[in-house]
Enzyme design. Sequence first.
Site, PDB file in Angstrom:
ATOM      1  N   GLU A 173      44.053  50.411  37.176  1.00 23.67           N
ATOM      2  CA  GLU A 173      42.620  50.243  36.888  1.00 23.67           C
ATOM      3  C   GLU A 173      41.736  51.090  37.792  1.00 23.67           C
ATOM      4  O   GLU A 173      40.748  50.600  38.357  1.00 23.67           O
ATOM      5  CB  GLU A 173      42.219  48.759  36.991  1.00 23.67           C
ATOM      6  CG  GLU A 173      42.903  47.900  35.953  1.00 23.67           C
ATOM      7  CD  GLU A 173      42.313  46.507  35.768  1.00 23.67           C
ATOM      8  OE1 GLU A 173      41.553  46.052  36.636  1.00 23.67           O
ATOM      9  OE2 GLU A 173      42.619  45.880  34.741  1.00 23.67           O
ATOM     10  N   GLU A 292      48.410  45.339  30.536  1.00 25.55           N
ATOM     11  CA  GLU A 292      47.856  44.011  30.877  1.00 25.55           C
ATOM     12  C   GLU A 292      47.135  43.484  29.654  1.00 25.55           C
ATOM     13  O   GLU A 292      46.233  44.155  29.138  1.00 25.55           O
ATOM     14  CB  GLU A 292      46.869  44.084  32.047  1.00 25.55           C
ATOM     15  CG  GLU A 292      47.529  44.355  33.376  1.00 25.55           C
ATOM     16  CD  GLU A 292      46.557  44.249  34.553  1.00 25.55           C
ATOM     17  OE1 GLU A 292      45.590  43.458  34.486  1.00 25.55           O
ATOM     18  OE2 GLU A 292      46.766  44.988  35.526  1.00 25.55           O
TER      19      GLU A 292
HETATM   20  O1  AHR Z   1      46.005  40.368  36.027  1.00 25.19           O
HETATM   21  C1  AHR Z   1      44.987  40.097  36.934  1.00 25.19           C
HETATM   22  C2  AHR Z   1      44.195  41.342  37.308  1.00 25.19           C
HETATM   23  O2  AHR Z   1      43.474  41.800  36.211  1.00 25.19           O
HETATM   24  C3  AHR Z   1      44.997  42.545  37.726  1.00 25.19           C
HETATM   25  O3  AHR Z   1      45.352  42.508  39.069  1.00 25.19           O
HETATM   26  C4  AHR Z   1      44.046  43.668  37.475  1.00 25.19           C
HETATM   27  O4  AHR Z   1      44.705  44.874  37.193  1.00 25.19           O
HETATM   28  C5  AHR Z   1      43.197  43.179  36.332  1.00 25.19           C
HETATM   29  O5  AHR Z   1      41.841  43.363  36.566  1.00 25.19           O
END
Ligand code: AHR
Length: 495
Positions: A173, A292
């Site tokens: 990210e 994610e």
């Molecule tokens: O999954 C939780 C968090 O969400 C992760 O650490 C991050 O990459 C995202 O913002």
Amino acid sequence: MNTTRILLNPAFRIGPVDPRVFGGFLEHLGRAVYEGVYDPASRHADADGCRSDVLAAQRRLRMTAMRYPGGNFASGYHWRDGIGPRAGRPTVRDLAWQSIEPNAFGTDEFVSLCRKMDWTPMLTVNLGTGTPEEARDWVEYCNCPVGTREADRRAANGHPDPYAVKLWCLGNEMDGPWQLGHVPADQYAIRAQQAAKMMKDCDRSIETVACGSCTTGLSTYMEWDRQVLEHLGDMADYVSLHRYVGNPADDTPDYLAVTASVDRQIEDMDAVCRYVQARRKSARRVYLCFDEWNVWYRERGGDGRAKRAPHLIEEVYNLEDALVVAGFLNSFIRHADVLKIANLAQIVNAIAPLLTRGDELLVQSIFHPFEMVSRRRTGEALRLAIDGPSYEGRTNGAVPVVDASAILGEGVLHVFLTNRSERTAAPVSIEPAGLSIAALESAEILTGPGPKAANSFEQPDVVAARTYDEVAVRAGRARLKLPPLSMAALTLRLG
Ligand code: AHR
């Protein structure tokens, strides 16, 4: 409600469903590692200190690619802190989650857990506060034969054989202002290109995942991806997408329609990949890695208040969340030609299908759709037409009441159906052309007393999958009636 017809044809194939789409994500976050997968003090601890009850439940999900060690955590993580004799490992302050990290679990423990679980390890290098060279050294530690410094370090730690870690994420990210070491796209692209080049020079067989836009909400959405992909060129094999959704407005129909925006997000990202490929006049395709995804909107606080294994982002999931998770999976199957990897964030305690409380374990609602689809994932995704009633979501546009996807396996057809209606049962007719359904092989249904119904340690089976046999097969077609707010997974034997 009028019957929804699911029309499919075996000639209209999207592509093989990559098993890595059923991946997970384990981050050093809250109680995901400590008190989650790793808890030597638990009565469930195995010889490696891992929680055997958690792992047994995880096995039911048949996860594949497992992303580690973050997430936001990765952008401040120095992998050398987590190797070697435990007594010599430093306790450090983790700034991403404001927690204390003892480093008792690190690379060697993670890889051995992957072996135990048949997971494919997927490591995220630190491109926030780390250097490209540190990333390259980690590849050497994991993948090179003994005889040079980092590989010899691995051997000295008891692991002479290389780990052959294939999948490497180039940071996490990095477009997000909250990220440690966040930089504009052009600067991230330089860092990532430098790291990827050295990592690939160290082991030519690895595959890399470039950080794509981590949310559709930032002003850099898509422009970040274009710049990064143009600069990285052949150094990127995949580009990442992230997505967390929720129902803060308490509008269930709109929330259940969010799947349409997941479809759009995948198609947007694929469009950028194709655009860059065309501009580069390259024959090489960059594929998508949704590394994610989940429901996450209630427990947003990320401050661990300088504690070890604090209770952080322990979302409790209900029936509507489970149906949204089913929607993500439908969308992934519908895009099997471009989406090759996806990781449910996360696997235990932090925004997860499993929750521990002391030595107890709770299976949450979102566990079920993942299990139901994952056990039917082998085959080729089929393009299908959904001919039936639809409705207009407040923010997510028009969607069919019944959401669906299908996979053609060996002599079987797997069909996944979600009835988004809160009040009305949905009659469904599955009508394949050029194929004949001979019988129902197996099916499960997931539903519950209402959209907010959730499991708890006191009542663990409020939202649970049950075997389903109310499927009528006649003249090569299958008919069923989906209860309101339900999801069904069917395996139909072909004649
Ligand atoms: O999954 C939780 C968090 O969400 C992760 O650490 C991050 O990459 C995202 O913002």
